[in-house]
Structure formats: C-alpha cells, structure tokens
Design a protein around this motif. Structure first.
Motif, PDB file in Angstrom:
ATOM      1  N   VAL A  54       0.844  -1.193   0.000  1.00 37.71           N
ATOM      2  CA  VAL A  54       0.000   0.000   0.000  1.00 37.71           C
ATOM      3  C   VAL A  54       0.882   1.247   0.000  1.00 37.71           C
ATOM      4  CG1 VAL A  54      -1.754   1.323   1.246  1.00 37.71           C
ATOM      5  CG2 VAL A  54      -1.874  -1.176   1.203  1.00 37.71           C
ATOM      6  N   ILE A  55       0.623   2.131  -0.944  1.00 33.02           N
ATOM      7  CA  ILE A  55       1.354   3.397  -1.045  1.00 33.02           C
ATOM      8  C   ILE A  55       0.359   4.530  -0.879  1.00 33.02           C
ATOM      9  CG2 ILE A  55       2.730   4.881  -2.547  1.00 33.02           C
ATOM     10  CD1 ILE A  55       3.793   2.336  -3.878  1.00 33.02           C
ATOM     11  N   HIS A  56       0.540   5.345   0.140  1.00 37.69           N
ATOM     12  CA  HIS A  56      -0.359   6.457   0.402  1.00 37.69           C
ATOM     13  C   HIS A  56       0.041   7.662  -0.447  1.00 37.69           C
ATOM     14  CE1 HIS A  56      -2.328   4.721   4.035  1.00 37.69           C
ATOM     15  NE2 HIS A  56      -1.213   4.008   4.052  1.00 37.69           N
ATOM     16  N   THR A  57      -0.962   8.296  -1.033  1.00 37.57           N
ATOM     17  CA  THR A  57      -0.709   9.460  -1.867  1.00 37.57           C
ATOM     18  C   THR A  57      -1.940  10.355  -1.854  1.00 37.57           C
ATOM     19  OG1 THR A  57      -0.041  10.186  -4.101  1.00 37.57           O
ATOM     20  CG2 THR A  57      -1.517   8.284  -3.946  1.00 37.57           C
ATOM     21  N   SER A  58      -1.809  11.537  -2.400  1.00 31.71           N
ATOM     22  CA  SER A  58      -2.960  12.434  -2.523  1.00 31.71           C
ATOM     23  C   SER A  58      -3.566  12.275  -3.903  1.00 31.71           C
ATOM     24  CB  SER A  58      -2.527  13.891  -2.300  1.00 31.71           C
ATOM     25  OG  SER A  58      -1.604  14.284  -3.297  1.00 31.71           O
ATOM     26  N   CYS A  59      -4.761  12.814  -4.086  1.00 33.09           N
ATOM     27  CA  CYS A  59      -5.436  12.616  -5.364  1.00 33.09           C
ATOM     28  C   CYS A  59      -4.762  13.382  -6.494  1.00 33.09           C
ATOM     29  CB  CYS A  59      -6.912  12.997  -5.263  1.00 33.09           C
ATOM     30  SG  CYS A  59      -7.218  14.731  -4.955  1.00 33.09           S
ATOM     31  N   ASP A  60      -3.979  14.390  -6.168  1.00 31.52           N
ATOM     32  CA  ASP A  60      -3.309  15.132  -7.237  1.00 31.52           C
ATOM     33  C   ASP A  60      -1.867  14.675  -7.463  1.00 31.52           C
ATOM     34  OD1 ASP A  60      -2.407  16.089  -4.837  1.00 31.52           O
ATOM     35  OD2 ASP A  60      -2.240  18.168  -5.490  1.00 31.52           O
ATOM     36  N   ALA A  61      -1.391  13.729  -6.636  1.00 32.60           N
ATOM     37  CA  ALA A  61      -0.007  13.277  -6.775  1.00 32.60           C
ATOM     38  C   ALA A  61       0.100  11.786  -7.082  1.00 32.60           C
ATOM     39  CB  ALA A  61       0.774  13.591  -5.497  1.00 32.60           C
ATOM     40  N   TRP A  62      -1.051  11.119  -7.229  1.00 31.19           N
ATOM     41  CA  TRP A  62      -0.991   9.669  -7.396  1.00 31.19           C
ATOM     42  C   TRP A  62      -0.312   9.258  -8.699  1.00 31.19           C
ATOM     43  CZ3 TRP A  62      -2.753   6.517 -11.226  1.00 31.19           C
ATOM     44  CH2 TRP A  62      -3.648   7.069 -12.156  1.00 31.19           C
ATOM     45  N   ALA A  63      -0.464  10.064  -9.747  1.00 30.18           N
ATOM     46  CA  ALA A  63       0.171   9.718 -11.022  1.00 30.18           C
ATOM     47  C   ALA A  63       1.694   9.768 -10.899  1.00 30.18           C
ATOM     48  CB  ALA A  63      -0.310  10.652 -12.127  1.00 30.18           C
ATOM     49  N   SER A  64       2.197  10.721 -10.116  1.00 28.98           N
ATOM     50  CA  SER A  64       3.645  10.776  -9.869  1.00 28.98           C
ATOM     51  C   SER A  64       4.090   9.562  -9.074  1.00 28.98           C
ATOM     52  CB  SER A  64       3.994  12.063  -9.108  1.00 28.98           C
ATOM     53  OG  SER A  64       3.687  13.215  -9.880  1.00 28.98           O
ATOM     54  N   ALA A  65       3.250   9.129  -8.116  1.00 29.68           N
ATOM     55  CA  ALA A  65       3.556   7.911  -7.353  1.00 29.68           C
ATOM     56  C   ALA A  65       3.574   6.697  -8.268  1.00 29.68           C
ATOM     57  CB  ALA A  65       2.529   7.731  -6.238  1.00 29.68           C
ATOM     58  N   LEU A  66       2.680   6.675  -9.244  1.00 30.10           N
ATOM     59  CA  LEU A  66       2.649   5.582 -10.219  1.00 30.10           C
ATOM     60  C   LEU A  66       3.962   5.531 -11.002  1.00 30.10           C
ATOM     61  CD1 LEU A  66       1.271   3.371 -11.943  1.00 30.10           C
ATOM     62  CD2 LEU A  66       0.299   5.231 -13.335  1.00 30.10           C
ATOM     63  N   VAL A  67       4.423   6.687 -11.454  1.00 27.58           N
ATOM     64  CA  VAL A  67       5.685   6.747 -12.201  1.00 27.58           C
ATOM     65  C   VAL A  67       6.830   6.190 -11.360  1.00 27.58           C
ATOM     66  CG1 VAL A  67       7.386   8.291 -13.243  1.00 27.58           C
ATOM     67  CG2 VAL A  67       4.945   8.688 -13.625  1.00 27.58           C
ATOM     68  N   GLU A  68       6.850   6.522 -10.070  1.00 31.39           N
ATOM     69  CA  GLU A  68       7.899   6.034  -9.180  1.00 31.39           C
ATOM     70  C   GLU A  68       7.820   4.513  -9.006  1.00 31.39           C
ATOM     71  OE1 GLU A  68       7.515   8.196  -5.561  1.00 31.39           O
ATOM     72  OE2 GLU A  68       8.054  10.126  -6.448  1.00 31.39           O
ATOM     73  N   VAL A  69       6.606   3.988  -8.911  1.00 33.35           N
ATOM     74  CA  VAL A  69       6.433   2.538  -8.781  1.00 33.35           C
ATOM     75  C   VAL A  69       6.943   1.829 -10.034  1.00 33.35           C
ATOM     76  CG1 VAL A  69       4.712   0.680  -8.679  1.00 33.35           C
ATOM     77  CG2 VAL A  69       4.518   2.647  -7.155  1.00 33.35           C
ATOM     78  N   LEU A  70       6.603   2.353 -11.193  1.00 24.46           N
ATOM     79  CA  LEU A  70       7.037   1.732 -12.443  1.00 24.46           C
ATOM     80  C   LEU A  70       8.554   1.728 -12.546  1.00 24.46           C
ATOM     81  CD1 LEU A  70       4.466   3.221 -15.002  1.00 24.46           C
ATOM     82  CD2 LEU A  70       4.311   1.109 -13.665  1.00 24.46           C
ATOM     83  N   GLU A  71       9.173   2.833 -12.147  1.00 25.18           N
ATOM     84  CA  GLU A  71      10.634   2.904 -12.202  1.00 25.18           C
ATOM     85  C   GLU A  71      11.268   1.945 -11.200  1.00 25.18           C
ATOM     86  OE1 GLU A  71      11.573   6.978 -11.534  1.00 25.18           O
ATOM     87  OE2 GLU A  71      11.026   7.627 -13.567  1.00 25.18           O
TER      88      GLU A  71
END
Length: 222
Positions: A54-71
């Motif tokens: 589980v990765i906690h994020t805000s609704c406006d930053a989740w796409a950036s969190a996705l990029v970090e997960v993919l990397e």
C-alpha cells in the motif's frame, strides 16, 4: 399440465396466503462501527499481511507515485484502459516517458500474446475496498476487462480512501447491489497465492505475484 405448472398452481392456491420472505438479522455481518482511520488501518494491515503493498498518496499526486512505482519495479510495458479517468490520467503522466502503454480495451484475441507474454503490469481503478478482510472490489468493464488484473505479473490498483467500507455486506448495501448487481465483480485480497500438499505457500503461480495499491487521500488535495 406439466409438473412445473402443478407446482406453481399449488403455491398460488396456498390456504395460508402467499409466501413471504422471513425476517433476517444481518447484525452479524455489519455494524462494525469503525471510524475512517480505523477502517483504513484495518484494510492496510490485512492486505499487507498477504504481501500486498500500500502506497499512500494524494489525489493530485498519485500519477507521480505511479511513475515512481514503475521505475522502482522496472516496469516497461503497462496494460491499461483508455476511458476511465484513472487510465486517462495515467496515460497523460506517462506520455513522455519510456513506458510502452498497451491498450486493454480490445478483443482478447487481438492482444492475447501481449497480455500473456509482454505486459509487465496491469493498471486498474477500483470501486472500493473492505476493511474487515483487506479486499479490493473491482467491477470490470470493456475498458478495464477482468484479465487486466488477473494476468500480468504485477497488478497496480488505484483506490480512493473514502470508498473503503467496513464489511462486504456494507459494500452490497451501500452500492445498491440488490437493484443493480454487477455481473462480474472481483474481490482481490492480495497477490495470487497457492500452496502445495506440503503447505508451502507460493505467490504468482496463477496470477499476479505482486499487488500494489495506490491509496488516494482526497483531503490532501489543495
């Protein structure tokens, strides 16, 4: 008159009136009374206990969190839909990157090989989650078919914190399944796992070996 017609005739002519459904007490499957923070804590505790992440994020930053997960996980080919807001926002965030986006809104025969051999991960939205069991629930559509979360080795799911319910009963009741029951709802409680006769637990044998939940907290939005 057929046997079926005879049965219905006897039911209609019952001397003590028509049949009615008995009263049921559903207290055992609902009424947990957990607050929002306890719901989220229980959900995370149960899903991580079976190797979910589980990765906690805000609704406006989740796409950036996705990029970090993919990397971090070396994901270079991501399968996803196109119409759902989650898929659309993910596509915008990844448009300039090196990740190949595989369209999931196609007939399975058109991308069978990509799905089973080329996709490193699948990205889906979720309808909500269940705190009591640590489960996500998805309602697949042609844009996000069920195989998107069942076939690629890594499943990345986007979950809004305010859609987590206490129990499965609460999900059914509050989403009106009695009037509009989904034809193909999925309950996902961690990555795929199985055990052999010696009770050795293995992950990813019949589905994703990893499950990553991007948990969006809307109150963190500006």
């Amino acid at each position: 008159m057929s046997a079926r017609d005879n049965i219905f005739k006897r039911l209609r002519e019952r001397a003590d009136g028509p049949l009615t459904a008995p009263e049921s007490d559903f207290a055992v499957v609902t009424g947990r009374g957990w607050g929002r923070e306890e719901r989220l804590a229980r959900f995370e505790r149960w899903i991580t206990s079976v190797h979910g992440e589980v990765i906690h994020t805000s609704c406006d930053a989740w796409a950036s969190a996705l990029v970090e997960v993919l990397e971090a996980k070396g994901i270079r080919r991501l399968a996803l839909g196109r119409e759902h807001p989650v898929a659309a926002e993910a596509r915008a965030a990844l448009a300039e990157g090196g990740v190949v986006l595989i369209d999931a809104d196609r007939d399975i025969e058109a991308w069978r090989h990509e799905q089973f051999h080329d996709a490193d991960a699948g990205l889906t939205s979720t309808r909500g989650a269940i705190a009591e069991t640590g489960s996500l629930w998805l309602w697949p559509t042609p844009d996000e078919p069920r195989l998107l979360s069942l076939v690629p080795p890594i499943h990345i799911a986007v979950l809004d914190a305010d859609t987590v319910e206490d129990t499965f009963f609460d999900v059914i009741e509050r989403n009106g399944w009695a009037d509009d029951m989904p034809t193909n709802a999925l309950l996902i409680s961690g990555p795929s796992k199985t055990a052999d006769i010696e009770q050795t637990l293995a992950y990813g044998v019949h589905g994703p070996r990893e499950l990553v939940v991007l948990l969006r907290h809307r109150e963190q939005c500006p």
